[in-house]
Design an enzyme around this catalytic site. Structure first.
Site, PDB file in Angstrom:
ATOM      1  N   SER A  75       0.771  -1.364   0.133  1.00  0.00           N
ATOM      2  CA  SER A  75       0.099  -0.012  -0.192  1.00  0.00           C
ATOM      3  C   SER A  75       0.832   1.173   0.006  1.00  0.00           C
ATOM      4  O   SER A  75       1.938   1.502  -0.812  1.00  0.00           O
ATOM      5  CB  SER A  75      -0.881  -0.018   1.150  1.00  0.00           C
ATOM      6  OG  SER A  75      -1.923   0.981   1.245  1.00  0.00           O
TER       7      SER A  75
ATOM      8  N   ARG B 246     -12.744   6.740   8.585  1.00  0.00           N
ATOM      9  CA  ARG B 246     -12.678   5.648   8.543  1.00  0.00           C
ATOM     10  C   ARG B 246     -13.520   4.512   7.706  1.00  0.00           C
ATOM     11  O   ARG B 246     -13.349   3.779   6.930  1.00  0.00           O
ATOM     12  CB  ARG B 246     -12.267   5.045   9.964  1.00  0.00           C
ATOM     13  CG  ARG B 246     -11.867   3.550  10.099  1.00  0.00           C
ATOM     14  CD  ARG B 246     -10.554   3.495   9.487  1.00  0.00           C
ATOM     15  NE  ARG B 246      -9.825   2.180   9.721  1.00  0.00           N
ATOM     16  CZ  ARG B 246      -8.617   1.826   9.401  1.00  0.00           C
ATOM     17  NH1 ARG B 246      -7.774   2.879   8.700  1.00  0.00           N
ATOM     18  NH2 ARG B 246      -8.087   0.680   9.761  1.00  0.00           N
TER      19      ARG B 246
ATOM     20  N   ASP C 233      -8.781  -4.695  -5.884  1.00  0.00           N
ATOM     21  CA  ASP C 233      -8.520  -3.525  -5.236  1.00  0.00           C
ATOM     22  C   ASP C 233      -8.893  -2.463  -6.167  1.00  0.00           C
ATOM     23  O   ASP C 233      -8.550  -2.046  -7.338  1.00  0.00           O
ATOM     24  CB  ASP C 233      -6.900  -3.698  -5.093  1.00  0.00           C
ATOM     25  CG  ASP C 233      -6.407  -2.386  -4.195  1.00  0.00           C
ATOM     26  OD1 ASP C 233      -7.052  -1.583  -4.040  1.00  0.00           O
ATOM     27  OD2 ASP C 233      -5.057  -2.649  -3.932  1.00  0.00           O
TER      28      ASP C 233
ATOM     29  N   HIS D 221      -7.968  -4.229  -1.322  1.00  0.00           N
ATOM     30  CA  HIS D 221      -6.747  -3.555  -0.961  1.00  0.00           C
ATOM     31  C   HIS D 221      -6.260  -4.219   0.189  1.00  0.00           C
ATOM     32  O   HIS D 221      -4.733  -4.311   0.412  1.00  0.00           O
ATOM     33  CB  HIS D 221      -6.877  -2.020  -0.745  1.00  0.00           C
ATOM     34  CG  HIS D 221      -5.568  -1.338  -0.613  1.00  0.00           C
ATOM     35  ND1 HIS D 221      -4.487  -1.269  -1.652  1.00  0.00           N
ATOM     36  CD2 HIS D 221      -5.236  -0.598   0.317  1.00  0.00           C
ATOM     37  CE1 HIS D 221      -3.835  -0.896  -0.915  1.00  0.00           C
ATOM     38  NE2 HIS D 221      -3.881  -0.392   0.105  1.00  0.00           N
ATOM     39  N   ASP D 222      -6.929  -4.809   1.029  1.00  0.00           N
ATOM     40  CA  ASP D 222      -6.825  -5.425   2.464  1.00  0.00           C
ATOM     41  C   ASP D 222      -5.916  -6.781   2.362  1.00  0.00           C
ATOM     42  O   ASP D 222      -5.669  -7.215   3.239  1.00  0.00           O
ATOM     43  CB  ASP D 222      -7.566  -5.302   3.431  1.00  0.00           C
ATOM     44  CG  ASP D 222      -7.939  -3.980   4.267  1.00  0.00           C
ATOM     45  OD1 ASP D 222      -6.896  -3.253   4.095  1.00  0.00           O
ATOM     46  OD2 ASP D 222      -8.991  -3.935   5.059  1.00  0.00           O
TER      47      ASP D 222
HETATM   48  C1  LIG Z   1      -4.068   2.833   2.498  1.00  0.00           C
HETATM   49  C2  LIG Z   1      -3.025   2.163   3.187  1.00  0.00           C
HETATM   50  O1  LIG Z   1      -1.988   2.487   3.084  1.00  0.00           O
HETATM   51  S1  LIG Z   1      -3.228   0.874   4.016  1.00  0.00           S
HETATM   52  C3  LIG Z   1      -4.861   0.637   4.536  1.00  0.00           C
HETATM   53  C4  LIG Z   1      -4.902  -0.820   5.052  1.00  0.00           C
HETATM   54  N1  LIG Z   1      -5.825  -1.205   5.596  1.00  0.00           N
HETATM   55  C5  LIG Z   1      -6.372  -0.795   6.960  1.00  0.00           C
HETATM   56  O2  LIG Z   1      -5.651  -0.140   7.480  1.00  0.00           O
HETATM   57  C6  LIG Z   1      -7.621  -1.564   7.376  1.00  0.00           C
HETATM   58  C7  LIG Z   1      -7.428  -2.379   8.327  1.00  0.00           C
HETATM   59  N2  LIG Z   1      -7.986  -3.438   8.523  1.00  0.00           N
HETATM   60  C8  LIG Z   1      -8.151  -4.345   9.444  1.00  0.00           C
HETATM   61  O3  LIG Z   1      -7.802  -3.871  10.562  1.00  0.00           O
HETATM   62  C9  LIG Z   1      -8.995  -5.315   9.473  1.00  0.00           C
HETATM   63  O4  LIG Z   1      -9.810  -5.493  10.678  1.00  0.00           O
HETATM   64  C10 LIG Z   1      -8.253  -6.523   9.210  1.00  0.00           C
HETATM   65  C11 LIG Z   1      -7.553  -6.685   7.795  1.00  0.00           C
HETATM   66  C12 LIG Z   1      -7.002  -6.484  10.050  1.00  0.00           C
HETATM   67  C13 LIG Z   1      -8.917  -7.968   9.459  1.00  0.00           C
HETATM   68  O5  LIG Z   1      -9.851  -8.182   8.504  1.00  0.00           O
HETATM   69  P1  LIG Z   1     -11.268  -9.302   8.875  1.00  0.00           P
HETATM   70  O6  LIG Z   1     -10.275 -10.375   9.618  1.00  0.00           O
HETATM   71  O7  LIG Z   1     -11.836  -9.658   7.381  1.00  0.00           O
HETATM   72  O8  LIG Z   1     -12.082  -8.454   9.868  1.00  0.00           O
HETATM   73  P2  LIG Z   1     -12.988  -7.054   9.544  1.00  0.00           P
HETATM   74  O9  LIG Z   1     -12.263  -6.131  10.066  1.00  0.00           O
HETATM   75  O10 LIG Z   1     -13.259  -6.994   8.063  1.00  0.00           O
HETATM   76  O11 LIG Z   1     -13.999  -7.436  10.398  1.00  0.00           O
HETATM   77  C14 LIG Z   1     -14.055  -7.841  11.812  1.00  0.00           C
HETATM   78  C15 LIG Z   1     -14.709  -7.006  12.593  1.00  0.00           C
HETATM   79  O12 LIG Z   1     -15.880  -6.447  12.276  1.00  0.00           O
HETATM   80  C16 LIG Z   1     -16.995  -6.820  13.211  1.00  0.00           C
HETATM   81  N3  LIG Z   1     -17.883  -7.243  12.081  1.00  0.00           N
HETATM   82  C17 LIG Z   1     -18.342  -8.229  11.216  1.00  0.00           C
HETATM   83  N4  LIG Z   1     -19.379  -8.028  10.599  1.00  0.00           N
HETATM   84  C18 LIG Z   1     -20.051  -6.902  11.295  1.00  0.00           C
HETATM   85  C19 LIG Z   1     -21.341  -6.264  10.930  1.00  0.00           C
HETATM   86  N5  LIG Z   1     -22.207  -6.693   9.945  1.00  0.00           N
HETATM   87  N6  LIG Z   1     -21.721  -5.058  11.789  1.00  0.00           N
HETATM   88  C20 LIG Z   1     -20.757  -4.799  12.672  1.00  0.00           C
HETATM   89  N7  LIG Z   1     -19.531  -5.368  12.900  1.00  0.00           N
HETATM   90  C21 LIG Z   1     -19.257  -6.393  12.342  1.00  0.00           C
HETATM   91  C22 LIG Z   1     -16.459  -8.018  13.587  1.00  0.00           C
HETATM   92  O13 LIG Z   1     -17.250  -8.213  14.915  1.00  0.00           O
HETATM   93  C23 LIG Z   1     -14.948  -7.579  13.959  1.00  0.00           C
HETATM   94  O14 LIG Z   1     -14.990  -6.716  15.095  1.00  0.00           O
HETATM   95  P3  LIG Z   1     -13.692  -6.677  16.004  1.00  0.00           P
HETATM   96  O15 LIG Z   1     -12.688  -6.243  15.130  1.00  0.00           O
HETATM   97  O16 LIG Z   1     -13.991  -5.608  16.941  1.00  0.00           O
HETATM   98  O17 LIG Z   1     -13.565  -7.906  16.600  1.00  0.00           O
END
Ligand SMILES: CC(=O)SCCNC(=O)CCNC(=O)[C@H](O)C(C)(C)COP(=O)(O)OP(=O)(O)OC[C@H]1O[C@@H](n2cnc3c(N)ncnc32)[C@H](O)[C@@H]1OP(=O)(O)O
Length: 527
Positions: free
Chosen positions: A244, A313, A471, A508-509
């Site tokens: 990224s 966000r 992405d 992207h993730d």
């Molecule tokens: C642009 C740049 O340079 S970099 C950009 C890079 N991306 C980011 O910074 C985003 C970071 N992404 C994250 O932090 C993500 O959480 C990841 C990638 C680490 C993990 O992704 P995933 O495992 O697929 O989990 P995701 O975040 O999509 O969903 C899980 C969370 O959503 C919650 N959730 C899932 N479905 C729902 C819903 N329908 N309603 C509410 N909450 C929900 C889950 O309970 C979980 O909550 P928690 O994190 O508090 O335990």
């Protein structure tokens, strides 16, 4: 005394009653509906409502007077409650918050750093963490660049056992193999996790920089990282690796310091930002800056702009994942189909975005978001842009050498105003044209000549470029462009990997989630 973030988290816990999880009502019960005739009988003249009346009272009184019940807005109530709680906390405890992801090493550089747009940091800190042993001739170091908002904590350490953002990618025998390499990850300049940024104290007056922090570029961040490498006595990197924003920096490291980098890995990055990604970051910055609590950046003694951060966000999350993933994950499901549709989060995709925003809104400094995302917009490794930057830097150096400030606040160049003449479509405008400078006509086929010239310093470096078809923020054509540009410049050592929709719908993730494909190709390239 409870810390600011502790209080905020508590607020967040209280507020995040998360109707989607508990299956409770998204629309508060409006009580038994009265018949229309009963309402006619009790009809009264409209009365004015005191501005001090709470939302609940307004809703209640409207309910009596209107033909249909008033809606409730738990999402807005939660924001108000959070502001109140943060306000109470910040009044008690003074300036906060202190963003951190835990213990890290810190390098203090006392030599001033001139930034590309003329700003100067008279001194600065770089937060960093390392994994694996540095060998005796210091030739096995890999510099790992982060995405926009990540800290140096890519992997757990003895002093900070919390899992890092690339926990599964780093370790013995893993893609970033700590049996072989010494991995270094830093928090970027402009960030808030220990490296100097807008929330740091300006050494000249001891106050937080806030928006007195100078505009910076990804290249400035890379220069700060190489000061750290100087401090560690590392002359040449075994590899520069990033995803990224880190993928952009990884290329920039090679372009700025070609003699000091061996291999280069750029995952889901680009050689220059394209208008759609700038547009998406623009909307994030705008919602944040329109939050009255942002206060033009001087919010450190008050309530942080948590609502603006949350919305920013949510928009960012839309760009980080993909529609097809959400189709599979949430479809058209509502959190509670037995209830009336609500204007607050209602569909599962809405509650998901709401949750993502809520989780992040106090985790990262809002001003850092603004500065770092702007630095991403400004990124362009095209030759014309690099030439203009070098010229500007030379002028700044000259001004400083003659006793002047690098930047002068009264300089008209410091206050952008929109041109008097409305914008007219330019016939030659395209994403292949550099943003700031005019260049000669681009070839019809093949990569832009300006970019081929800009990436010429990477002609002899082994380069791995990876992209993901799903992405939308850094679309796969941008990584193809990097690979084709390098090849057109004569580099015979370019490997390009593109994950199709059959392999990843995480958009992207993907770089954070796909150990098998992203990690697999990375490990093979570094072997
Ligand atoms: C642009 C740049 O340079 S970099 C950009 C890079 N991306 C980011 O910074 C985003 C970071 N992404 C994250 O932090 C993500 O959480 C990841 C990638 C680490 C993990 O992704 P995933 O495992 O697929 O989990 P995701 O975040 O999509 O969903 C899980 C969370 O959503 C919650 N959730 C899932 N479905 C729902 C819903 N329908 N309603 C509410 N909450 C929900 C889950 O309970 C979980 O909550 P928690 O994190 O508090 O335990």
């Amino acid at each position: 005394m409870q810390s600011f973030r502790g209080a905020a988290r508590a607020a967040s816990r209280t507020i995040r009653t998360q109707p989607w999880r508990q299956g409770n009502s998204l629309v508060k019960s409006a009580g038994p509906h009265r018949t229309l005739s009963a309402q006619w009988k009790s009809a009264r003249p409209l009365h004015t409502v005191s501005p001090r009346k709470s939302a609940a009272v307004i809703a209640e009184s409207n309910e009596k007077d209107s033909s249909n019940p008033a809606m409730s807005f738990p999402c807005l109530d939660a924001q108000e409650a959070k502001s109140a709680q943060l306000s109470a906390r910040s009044l008690q405890s003074g300036p906060e918050p202190s963003y951190t992801t835990g213990r890290h090493e810190s390098y203090h550089c006392e030599q001033p750093l001139l930034l590309d747009w003329g700003g100067v940091l008279t001194e600065f800190d770089v937060a960093y963490e390392t994994w694996g042993q540095l060998n005796s001739d210091k030739s096995n170091a890999i510099l790992l660049h982060t995405g926009l908002s990540a800290s140096s904590h890519a992997h757990s350490t003895a002093s900070n056992p919390k899992p890092g953002w690339w926990e599964k990618f780093i370790g013995p025998g893993l893609p970033l193999d700590t049996d072989k390499y010494h991995i270094i990850c830093t928090n970027v300049l402009g960030g808030c996790y220990g490296t100097t940024g807008p929330s740091s104290l300006d050494p000249s007056d001891g106050k937080r920089y806030a928006t007195r922090f100078p505009i910076l570029t990804l290249e400035d961040m890379v220069r700060a990282q190489f000061r750290l490498l100087d401090g560690l006595g590392i002359k040449k990197l075994a590899a520069s690796v990033g995803s990224s924003m880190g993928g952009m920096q990884s290329l920039a490291a090679g372009v700025l310091f070609p003699e000091r980098v061996n291999k280069i890995v750029s995952i889901s990055g680009c050689a220059r930002s394209h208008p759609y990604s700038i547009a998406m970051r623009h909307t994030q910055r705008q919602v944040l800056m329109m939050d009255p609590n942002w206060a033009r950046g001087f919010y450190y003694d008050g309530i942080p702009p948590h609502s603006g951060m949350k919305l920013a966000r949510e928009i960012a999350t839309v760009t980080y994942r993909s529609g097809p993933e959400w189709e599979m994950r949430f479809g058209r499901q509502r959190a509670d189909p037995s209830k009336q549709p609500a204007l607050c989060p209602d569909f599962l995709i809405e509650t998901y975005l709401d949750h993502a925003g809520e989780k992040f809104c106090l985790e990262y400094d809002p001003n850092s978001l603004l500065y770092v995302s702007k630095a991403m917009d400004l990124f362009d490794l095209g030759h014309a842009h690099q030439t203009a930057t070098l010229k500007r830097r030379a002028e700044s150096e000259d001004r400083i050498a003659h006793g002047g400030d690098a930047l002068n606040a009264s300089d008209p160049a410091c206050s952008l105003t929109l041109p008097d003449k409305p914008y007219e479509e330019q016939p030659g405008s395209s994403s292949k044209t550099p943003l700031d400078e005019s260049v000669s006509a681009e070839p019809v086929d093949g990569p832009p000549r300006d970019l081929v010239a800009g990436l010429a310093p990477l002609k002899n470096h082994p380069v791995l470029v990876m992209g993901v078809a799903s992405d939308i923020l850094f679309p796969a054509w941008q990584q193809r462009e990097i690979a084709e540009t390098l090849r057109a410049g004569g580099n015979k050592n370019v490997e390009h990997v593109e994950l199709g929709d059959d392999l990843s719908l995480f958009g992207h993730d993907t770089f954070l989630l796909d150990l098998k494909n992203i990690g697999g190709a990375l490990g093979k390239f570094l072997r």
